[in-house]
Scaffold this motif. Structure first.
Motif, PDB file in Angstrom:
ATOM      1  N   PHE A  82       0.672  -1.094   0.087  1.00 38.87           N
ATOM      2  CA  PHE A  82       0.127  -0.053  -0.062  1.00 38.87           C
ATOM      3  C   PHE A  82       0.672   1.342  -0.205  1.00 38.87           C
ATOM      4  N   SER A  83       1.771   1.106   0.548  1.00 36.70           N
ATOM      5  CA  SER A  83       3.114   2.327   0.503  1.00 36.70           C
ATOM      6  C   SER A  83       4.445   1.628   0.746  1.00 36.70           C
ATOM      7  N   GLN A  84       5.400   2.545   0.957  1.00 42.81           N
ATOM      8  CA  GLN A  84       6.715   2.071   1.247  1.00 42.81           C
ATOM      9  C   GLN A  84       6.809   1.635   2.711  1.00 42.81           C
ATOM     10  N   PRO A 119      12.166   1.073   4.498  1.00 38.94           N
ATOM     11  CA  PRO A 119      13.362   1.017   3.436  1.00 38.94           C
ATOM     12  C   PRO A 119      14.630   1.533   4.153  1.00 38.94           C
ATOM     13  N   LEU A 120      15.638   0.838   3.950  1.00 37.63           N
ATOM     14  CA  LEU A 120      17.100   1.238   4.411  1.00 37.63           C
ATOM     15  C   LEU A 120      17.870   1.750   3.184  1.00 37.63           C
ATOM     16  N   GLY A 121      17.694   2.912   2.727  1.00 34.16           N
ATOM     17  CA  GLY A 121      18.050   3.534   1.502  1.00 34.16           C
ATOM     18  C   GLY A 121      17.291   3.160   0.185  1.00 34.16           C
ATOM     19  N   GLU A 122      18.003   2.978  -0.921  1.00 29.62           N
ATOM     20  CA  GLU A 122      17.471   2.560  -2.028  1.00 29.62           C
ATOM     21  C   GLU A 122      17.498   1.108  -2.291  1.00 29.62           C
ATOM     22  N   TYR A 160      16.599  -7.274  -0.727  1.00 25.92           N
ATOM     23  CA  TYR A 160      17.470  -6.546  -1.294  1.00 25.92           C
ATOM     24  C   TYR A 160      16.887  -6.394  -2.763  1.00 25.92           C
ATOM     25  N   ASP A 161      17.074  -5.287  -3.307  1.00 21.31           N
ATOM     26  CA  ASP A 161      16.755  -5.008  -4.767  1.00 21.31           C
ATOM     27  C   ASP A 161      18.109  -5.032  -5.675  1.00 21.31           C
ATOM     28  N   LEU A 162      17.791  -5.896  -6.738  1.00 25.44           N
ATOM     29  CA  LEU A 162      18.855  -6.254  -7.568  1.00 25.44           C
ATOM     30  C   LEU A 162      18.486  -5.225  -8.906  1.00 25.44           C
ATOM     31  N   SER A 163      17.440  -4.552  -9.094  1.00 20.29           N
ATOM     32  CA  SER A 163      17.264  -3.770 -10.323  1.00 20.29           C
ATOM     33  C   SER A 163      18.219  -2.424 -10.157  1.00 20.29           C
ATOM     34  N   ASP A 164      18.375  -1.963 -11.246  1.00 20.34           N
ATOM     35  CA  ASP A 164      19.299  -0.553 -11.533  1.00 20.34           C
ATOM     36  C   ASP A 164      18.150   0.554 -11.480  1.00 20.34           C
ATOM     37  N   MET A 165      18.536   1.580 -10.385  1.00 21.19           N
ATOM     38  CA  MET A 165      17.257   2.481 -10.258  1.00 21.19           C
ATOM     39  C   MET A 165      17.200   3.400 -11.960  1.00 21.19           C
ATOM     40  N   GLU A 166      18.308   3.640 -12.246  1.00 24.70           N
ATOM     41  CA  GLU A 166      18.418   4.214 -13.721  1.00 24.70           C
ATOM     42  C   GLU A 166      17.661   3.655 -14.759  1.00 24.70           C
ATOM     43  N   ASP A 167      17.634   2.261 -14.714  1.00 24.27           N
ATOM     44  CA  ASP A 167      16.906   1.241 -15.712  1.00 24.27           C
ATOM     45  C   ASP A 167      15.349   1.423 -15.443  1.00 24.27           C
ATOM     46  N   ASP A 168      15.192   1.772 -14.299  1.00 25.68           N
ATOM     47  CA  ASP A 168      13.631   1.860 -13.966  1.00 25.68           C
ATOM     48  C   ASP A 168      12.905   3.084 -14.476  1.00 25.68           C
ATOM     49  N   ARG A 169      13.872   3.778 -14.566  1.00 29.14           N
ATOM     50  CA  ARG A 169      13.322   5.392 -15.083  1.00 29.14           C
ATOM     51  C   ARG A 169      12.458   5.115 -16.525  1.00 29.14           C
ATOM     52  N   GLU A 170      11.576   5.930 -16.766  1.00 34.54           N
ATOM     53  CA  GLU A 170      10.863   6.099 -17.972  1.00 34.54           C
ATOM     54  C   GLU A 170      10.881   7.452 -18.365  1.00 34.54           C
ATOM     55  N   GLU A 171      11.204   7.926 -19.767  1.00 37.50           N
ATOM     56  CA  GLU A 171      11.155   9.427 -20.165  1.00 37.50           C
ATOM     57  C   GLU A 171      10.096  10.232 -20.073  1.00 37.50           C
ATOM     58  N   ASP A 172      10.304  11.213 -19.503  1.00 31.33           N
ATOM     59  CA  ASP A 172       9.180  12.236 -19.354  1.00 31.33           C
ATOM     60  C   ASP A 172       7.933  11.912 -18.319  1.00 31.33           C
ATOM     61  N   THR A 173       8.594  11.281 -17.108  1.00 30.86           N
ATOM     62  CA  THR A 173       7.591  10.506 -16.026  1.00 30.86           C
ATOM     63  C   THR A 173       8.136  11.069 -14.794  1.00 30.86           C
ATOM     64  N   LEU A 174       7.195  11.493 -13.949  1.00 32.85           N
ATOM     65  CA  LEU A 174       7.760  12.050 -12.477  1.00 32.85           C
ATOM     66  C   LEU A 174       7.362  10.788 -11.560  1.00 32.85           C
ATOM     67  N   TYR A 175       8.173  10.673 -10.798  1.00 40.33           N
ATOM     68  CA  TYR A 175       8.092   9.580  -9.571  1.00 40.33           C
ATOM     69  C   TYR A 175       7.845  10.224  -8.330  1.00 40.33           C
ATOM     70  N   GLU A 176       7.176   9.618  -7.623  1.00 50.25           N
ATOM     71  CA  GLU A 176       6.847  10.328  -6.234  1.00 50.25           C
ATOM     72  C   GLU A 176       7.959  10.198  -5.447  1.00 50.25           C
ATOM     73  N   ASN A 177       9.021   9.368  -5.472  1.00 49.63           N
ATOM     74  CA  ASN A 177      10.337   9.441  -4.661  1.00 49.63           C
ATOM     75  C   ASN A 177      11.598   9.294  -5.424  1.00 49.63           C
ATOM     76  N   GLY A 178      11.503   9.906  -6.806  1.00 47.85           N
ATOM     77  CA  GLY A 178      12.516  10.245  -7.782  1.00 47.85           C
ATOM     78  C   GLY A 178      12.748   8.837  -8.563  1.00 47.85           C
ATOM     79  N   GLN A 182      10.780   2.236  -3.286  1.00 50.10           N
ATOM     80  CA  GLN A 182      11.946   2.398  -1.924  1.00 50.10           C
ATOM     81  C   GLN A 182      12.123   1.001  -1.491  1.00 50.10           C
ATOM     82  N   GLY A 183      13.592   0.866  -1.053  1.00 45.56           N
ATOM     83  CA  GLY A 183      13.895  -0.516  -0.574  1.00 45.56           C
ATOM     84  C   GLY A 183      13.909  -1.455  -1.742  1.00 45.56           C
ATOM     85  N   ASP A 184      13.236  -2.320  -1.514  1.00 46.65           N
ATOM     86  CA  ASP A 184      12.980  -3.669  -2.698  1.00 46.65           C
ATOM     87  C   ASP A 184      11.518  -3.380  -3.394  1.00 46.65           C
TER      88      ASP A 184
END
Length: 218
Positions: A82-84, A119-122, A160-178, A182-184
């Motif tokens: 429901f949330s982080q 969440p303990l960091g990203e 523990y999250d294995l994905s790359d934060m930059e790979d998750d970004r979509e062009e021209d998209t705003l994310y609530e937490n950047g 958060q976390g995994d």
């Protein structure tokens, strides 16, 4: 006369589409149109699959007689964040490999849990499991108490999250937490490890599992 009027009209039309600047005729500059960012809400659903170590610790029917048994098995988990900081999770697990060939208290469990987390960091996410579960045991080769009961169950784990934060970004998209979680909770693969007491009751043997495996966040 008509020819002169035609020349004047053509000149006026040309001046409407051009601008005189410093003695030079230049075309008007159009301001670039910036795309409007789309607010993105990450999917709250995840699934996981893992292996587990299970322990049964109880009495064996005689005065002062105690018995501890270890078996191995698998776990399936699925949840909704429901949330982080809070989600729910359902689990189904079972053990089927015995540490000793002639003995073994096989465990079966299904449950639904509230999942407070932080969440303990990203990359890391610590969580608790608090809920209701139904546990069954199947005894072979020993005079042990069989269990077929439901009740309070609890656990504690780390993701523990294995994905790359930059790979998750979509062009021209705003994310609530950047980014998209958060976390995994980012989209992609992750790892988890946790401990769980299957049934917390004074009238039943201690039944614990330690699980580890992979998750996928949609």
């Amino acid at each position: 006369m008509k020819r002169n009027i035609l020349v004047i009209l053509i000149a006026l039309a040309t001046m409407n589409s051009t601008v005189l600047a410093g003695g030079k005729v230049v075309a008007p500059v159009e301001a670039p149109v910036e795309p409007i960012p789309v607010t993105h809400t990450p999917s709250p659903i995840y699934i996981g699959l893992g292996l587990l170590w299970g322990r049964y610790n109880g009495d064996c029917g005689g005065a002062g007689c105690t018995y501890e048994d270890v078996t191995y098995g698998a776990l399936l988990r699925a949840g909704y964040d429901f949330s982080q900081y809070f989600g729910i999770e359902g689990r189904v697990l079972g053990t089927f490999l015995k540490a000793q060939p002639n003995f073994g208290e096989e465990l079966r469990h299904i449950g639904i849990y509230a999942k407070p987390m932080y969440p303990l960091g990203e990359d890391f996410n610590v969580y608790a499991l608090l809920g209701y579960g139904w546990t069954q045991t199947q005894t072979e080769g020993a005079n042990l108490k069989e269990v077929d009961e439901g009740g309070f169950s609890a656990g504690l784990g780390l993701e523990y999250d294995l994905s790359d934060m930059e790979d998750d970004r979509e062009e021209d998209t705003l994310y609530e937490n950047g980014f998209d979680g958060q976390g995994d909770q980012e989209k992609g693969w992750g790892l988890f490890i946790d401990y769980q007491r299957l049934l917390i009751k004074s009238s039943v043997p201690d039944m614990d599992v330690i699980s580890g495996g992979v998750t996928y966040d949609f």
